[in-house]
Design an enzyme around this catalytic site. Structure first.
Site, PDB file in Angstrom:
ATOM      1  N   GLN B 186      12.844   1.086  -5.809  1.00 50.05           N
ATOM      2  CA  GLN B 186      13.779   2.221  -5.761  1.00 50.05           C
ATOM      3  C   GLN B 186      13.057   3.562  -5.913  1.00 50.05           C
ATOM      4  O   GLN B 186      13.476   4.575  -5.336  1.00 50.05           O
ATOM      5  CB  GLN B 186      14.900   2.058  -6.793  1.00 50.05           C
ATOM      6  CG  GLN B 186      14.469   1.986  -8.252  1.00 50.05           C
ATOM      7  CD  GLN B 186      14.111   0.576  -8.708  1.00 50.05           C
ATOM      8  OE1 GLN B 186      13.781  -0.296  -7.902  1.00 50.05           O
ATOM      9  NE2 GLN B 186      14.154   0.339 -10.012  1.00 50.05           N
ATOM     10  N   ASN B 209       2.969  -3.289  -8.348  1.00 50.67           N
ATOM     11  CA  ASN B 209       3.022  -4.732  -8.087  1.00 50.67           C
ATOM     12  C   ASN B 209       3.339  -4.986  -6.609  1.00 50.67           C
ATOM     13  O   ASN B 209       3.423  -4.063  -5.811  1.00 50.67           O
ATOM     14  CB  ASN B 209       4.056  -5.391  -9.016  1.00 50.67           C
ATOM     15  CG  ASN B 209       5.455  -4.813  -8.795  1.00 50.67           C
ATOM     16  OD1 ASN B 209       5.748  -4.189  -7.769  1.00 50.67           O
ATOM     17  ND2 ASN B 209       6.327  -5.008  -9.768  1.00 50.67           N
ATOM     18  N   GLN B 255     -13.217  -6.813 -15.543  1.00 52.74           N
ATOM     19  CA  GLN B 255     -12.456  -6.965 -14.309  1.00 52.74           C
ATOM     20  C   GLN B 255     -11.463  -8.121 -14.428  1.00 52.74           C
ATOM     21  O   GLN B 255     -10.315  -8.020 -14.010  1.00 52.74           O
ATOM     22  CB  GLN B 255     -13.416  -7.217 -13.144  1.00 52.74           C
ATOM     23  CG  GLN B 255     -12.752  -7.202 -11.798  1.00 52.74           C
ATOM     24  CD  GLN B 255     -12.021  -5.889 -11.556  1.00 52.74           C
ATOM     25  OE1 GLN B 255     -12.515  -4.830 -11.859  1.00 52.74           O
ATOM     26  NE2 GLN B 255     -10.810  -5.976 -11.054  1.00 52.74           N
ATOM     27  N   HIS B 258      -7.807  -7.853 -15.854  1.00 56.43           N
ATOM     28  CA  HIS B 258      -6.749  -7.125 -15.126  1.00 56.43           C
ATOM     29  C   HIS B 258      -5.578  -8.032 -14.767  1.00 56.43           C
ATOM     30  O   HIS B 258      -4.411  -7.662 -14.896  1.00 56.43           O
ATOM     31  CB  HIS B 258      -7.303  -6.487 -13.851  1.00 56.43           C
ATOM     32  CG  HIS B 258      -7.796  -5.093 -14.048  1.00 56.43           C
ATOM     33  ND1 HIS B 258      -6.999  -4.087 -14.524  1.00 56.43           N
ATOM     34  CD2 HIS B 258      -9.019  -4.539 -13.839  1.00 56.43           C
ATOM     35  CE1 HIS B 258      -7.709  -2.963 -14.608  1.00 56.43           C
ATOM     36  NE2 HIS B 258      -8.935  -3.210 -14.206  1.00 56.43           N
ATOM     37  N   GLU B 322     -14.425  -3.604  -3.896  1.00 55.76           N
ATOM     38  CA  GLU B 322     -13.839  -2.366  -4.425  1.00 55.76           C
ATOM     39  C   GLU B 322     -14.830  -1.697  -5.391  1.00 55.76           C
ATOM     40  O   GLU B 322     -15.197  -0.548  -5.214  1.00 55.76           O
ATOM     41  CB  GLU B 322     -12.529  -2.705  -5.152  1.00 55.76           C
ATOM     42  CG  GLU B 322     -11.825  -1.501  -5.743  1.00 55.76           C
ATOM     43  CD  GLU B 322     -10.710  -1.903  -6.700  1.00 55.76           C
ATOM     44  OE1 GLU B 322     -10.660  -3.088  -7.124  1.00 55.76           O
ATOM     45  OE2 GLU B 322      -9.886  -1.031  -7.056  1.00 55.76           O
ATOM     46  N   HIS B 323     -15.241  -2.444  -6.421  1.00 56.92           N
ATOM     47  CA  HIS B 323     -16.251  -1.961  -7.373  1.00 56.92           C
ATOM     48  C   HIS B 323     -17.532  -2.757  -7.154  1.00 56.92           C
ATOM     49  O   HIS B 323     -17.486  -3.982  -7.018  1.00 56.92           O
ATOM     50  CB  HIS B 323     -15.807  -2.168  -8.823  1.00 56.92           C
ATOM     51  CG  HIS B 323     -14.494  -1.536  -9.160  1.00 56.92           C
ATOM     52  ND1 HIS B 323     -13.320  -2.256  -9.168  1.00 56.92           N
ATOM     53  CD2 HIS B 323     -14.170  -0.258  -9.493  1.00 56.92           C
ATOM     54  CE1 HIS B 323     -12.315  -1.437  -9.501  1.00 56.92           C
ATOM     55  NE2 HIS B 323     -12.802  -0.225  -9.695  1.00 56.92           N
ATOM     56  N   ASP B 356     -13.631   3.864 -14.366  1.00 57.83           N
ATOM     57  CA  ASP B 356     -12.188   3.627 -14.519  1.00 57.83           C
ATOM     58  C   ASP B 356     -11.518   4.752 -15.295  1.00 57.83           C
ATOM     59  O   ASP B 356     -10.345   5.048 -15.098  1.00 57.83           O
ATOM     60  CB  ASP B 356     -11.939   2.314 -15.271  1.00 57.83           C
ATOM     61  CG  ASP B 356     -12.234   1.106 -14.413  1.00 57.83           C
ATOM     62  OD1 ASP B 356     -12.244   1.251 -13.180  1.00 57.83           O
ATOM     63  OD2 ASP B 356     -12.457   0.010 -14.977  1.00 57.83           O
ATOM     64  N   HIS B 415      -1.351  21.202  33.377  1.00 60.83           N
ATOM     65  CA  HIS B 415      -2.454  21.513  32.459  1.00 60.83           C
ATOM     66  C   HIS B 415      -3.458  22.423  33.161  1.00 60.83           C
ATOM     67  O   HIS B 415      -4.001  23.342  32.572  1.00 60.83           O
ATOM     68  CB  HIS B 415      -3.153  20.228  32.010  1.00 60.83           C
ATOM     69  CG  HIS B 415      -2.427  19.485  30.937  1.00 60.83           C
ATOM     70  ND1 HIS B 415      -1.192  18.932  31.134  1.00 60.83           N
ATOM     71  CD2 HIS B 415      -2.755  19.199  29.644  1.00 60.83           C
ATOM     72  CE1 HIS B 415      -0.799  18.340  30.010  1.00 60.83           C
ATOM     73  NE2 HIS B 415      -1.726  18.496  29.099  1.00 60.83           N
TER      74      HIS B 415
END
Lengths: 439, 439
Positions: B186, B209, B255, B258, B322-323, B356, B415
């Site tokens: 929402q 999420n 890591q 998480h 990612e890392h 981080d 053109h």
């Protein structure tokens, strides 16, 4: 054009609304072809090429010989023109190179950012009534400057199994590494999954019809990036009595000939000027080979009369045009104030077609109001920014406690420990304190 | 961790595969809520907040008083930590500002590129077990530096209708202009369509999420841009005997805590080192409050033994982490050779948790291999590049014929005319020639 005089602000959003496209009925076709290509590779590709393009190919791959033949068939004048355009596009996109950004944010903490090329990219070039080879320049030149290793160009073959000479010439000139005869949804699916002949790529660029647009959108679901969402091309001109009505009319028509769904808008503080442009359009449109298309687009287009430059600017930023021509007594006001536009053309001698072909700027630009959040294609579109950091013992001493406190407040103890375990070795005394918190 | 020794290259893609997420069953829920919010605005929002968050709110809007209360409840140590982090993040992101790029591509043709801020952006901050206020810093600080006019933060309220103090404090500190108590699908729908209390924005940033991720994807269909597609967080460490096994273990665990779907990979040329890290993990994991989560993540994780640095680098670029932590005898080899990674952490004293929270780099980074084509969030994520051009009469004389030739070859006569009609005024003699081609 429809003339709208002094529209009330609360009617703007309705007035500036783009026609919505329904893509739901296309989606199932796109899904089907994606599944087929993912499962059956080149067999599925060839089936589609036969069905949609009417070409039965021995091989998808354009050969060296075909490229040489294409080059020999172009006039030297056109080749010289393409070379001049290439030179300007190269100059402007090379200037966009950024150096490594490196900072010591605190003592002992060095952070830097570097752009590295996207290794594999795909370029889609539609066919249709005329070969859009200018888009080859706009995409392959910056890809090359960025240093992309694999630059794969897909374009649909005609019934004889050929791609236009102009496209082949431009492609080899600008460093495309592989040219493949494949178009439509199947081309995008091939670049997304890879097949026996089509390499899988990380990002797909280029224009296309509704099918190609929906296919590119679906490609993103499979982890492939795209240049930007696409919509019909647009031009907004703001002009007053200082401008030349016949020039403005010619610019509006150059946009209108693209397609019946082209968006053309004239904004002016002068009713007289709007009427002059109307008259000029009626004269100039008669001699256009694409008169029918241009007429339909012009009929759907709007001339909007406003009271002040301030009001005009607000309306233009609300709309966020792809192309924006400014020809007024006060061009700087618009140039400084424009927030949402793809590319801006300033003054009486700067037609949009200059940027479409040869001035140096890129012509792959955000339509449909996307200029509010998207850039047009530029050098950075072919790179990604990677950050690096190197922290010394002293640096970690400076920042360690901050990290520990924040990690703890976020409930992430292992994040804290990664710092504490190092601090313990660096400053044994303090580490005792730090550890007592951990327990 | 699963130890894989000297895997054959043709097994890499299977070995490095991320778990695929099925989103199809979520999509219909997301679609329903989007439709409801589009039609019913705040009424739909409030219904969802009551249903999903268990909070019945008088008002969505966080008041000035709530922000002041939040600030008074935080410890001065945590505030000081947040301020230090803010200072470093500001320093690094300010350094990313680019000047106008201006070039005369040919005589009389001036092209330039300028970055202008995206005027309205949305920031989504998830709630859950702990308040992720560090993400507020990572998104609101560069938004502010870029000059975004409206910065709207949405975060779900708890059952008492409150947002965590840390989030409120960070938001006001970093210049968020509006904080709204709304979460999940929402919130994204509200930012997409706008409601009575939620402003419509042009781009949405922030983690979330699966529901939020799918909602952000759907938002793009309605013309709203997003930072990047999201997936579970990842860390790849390359380390050899020169590294510290306990440090590396602590990084892998940071890591792993998480989520159970976190991706953790160790690559090494040393079997001995891999075994040492294994042992360290077993010791360190015992004292973690999130031990259960970390254990599941670690069980799915891999230690990969390779023969050479070259092989390791190739494998890492294939994965695109990612890392990426580099702790080897030859760090420069990896730093220079890495093509696909979100953020790179170099040496023994550079834990991922530094980036981080507080070193200055951004922690919103591409997961799921998207680093092959996407940048992490940086200053440019909050701007778009607009191009401008100004052509003089002389400039158009220089380039006019090239534009005419190319436009004609693409079958776009209007053109061409936009140039010819101007050239006729500039060089009447030549225009005769040019016109004869037109007819």
């Amino acid at each position: 054009m429809k003339i709208i005089k002094y529209p009330n602000k609360n009617t703007w959003s309705e007035l500036l609304k783009r026609p919505t496209q329904t893509v739901n009925d296309i989606e199932s076709t796109v899904n089907q072809i994606f599944e087929d290509v993912q499962r059956n590779g080149d067999t599925a590709i060839n089936k589609c090429t036969s069905l949609f393009d009417g070409a039965d190919l021995q091989s998808n791959l354009v050969t060296k010989q075909e490229i040489e033949e294409a080059s020999s068939k172009l006039s030297s004048e056109l080749k010289a023109a393409i070379n001049q355009a290439k030179s300007n596009i190269e100059t402007f996109h090379k200037a966009q190179k950024t150096e490594r950004v490196s900072v010591e944010t605190s003592i002992g903490i060095t952070c830097w950012q570097e752009k590295r090329a996207i290794q594999k990219i795909g370029i889609y070039i539609p066919a249709g009534t005329a070969p859009l080879f200018s888009t080859v320049l706009m995409l392959a030149i910056p890809a090359n400057i960025a240093g992309c290793k694999e630059v794969v160009l897909c374009s649909p073959p005609n019934k004889d199994g050929k791609i236009a000479n102009e496209i082949l010439y431009a492609a080899q000139l600008c460093g495309v590494t592989k040219i493949i005869k494949v178009g439509g949804i199947q081309a995008i699916a091939g670049l997304t999954f890879g097949t026996e002949t089509i390499p899988q790529v990380y990002k797909i660029f280029g224009p296309g019809n509704q099918f190609v647009t929906v296919a590119k959108q679906l490609a993103t679901k499979y982890g492939v990036a795209i240049d930007m969402p696409a919509g019909p091309s647009e031009l907004l001109v703001v002009a007053d009595d200082s401008a030349n009505a016949s020039y403005v009319a010619s610019d509006l028509l150059s946009q209108a000939e693209h397609g019946t769904d082209s968006q053309v808008i004239l904004v002016s503080t002068s009713e007289n000027f709007i009427n002059e442009v109307e008259t000029e359009i009626k004269t100039q449109i008669k001699v256009l080979p694409r008169q029918n298309i241009a007429e339909q687009a012009i009929n759907n287009s709007k001339s909007i009369l406003v009271k002040t430059n301030e009001e005009a600017l607000e309306l233009i930023n609300d709309y966020g045009p792809e192309h924006f021509i400014v020809a007024t007594k006060n061009n700087n006001f618009y140039v400084n104030g424009i927030q949402n536009a793809g590319s801006v053309f300033i003054g009486n001698y700067t037609p949009e077609s200059a940027g479409d072909y040869a001035s140096g700027t890129n012509h792959t630009l955000p339509t449909n109001g996307f200029s509010k959040a998207y850039s047009g294609v530029n050098l950075d579109s072919f790179t990604k920014a990677i950050t690096f950091q190197n922290i010394t013992k002293e640096g970690l001493k400076n920042i360690g406690n901050t990290i520990e406190l924040m990690a703890e407040a976020e409930g992430l103890q292992a994040h804290k420990n990664a710092v504490s375990i190092r601090l313990k070795d660096i400053i044994p005394a303090q580490a005792g304190i730090s550890n007592s918190k951990t327990e």
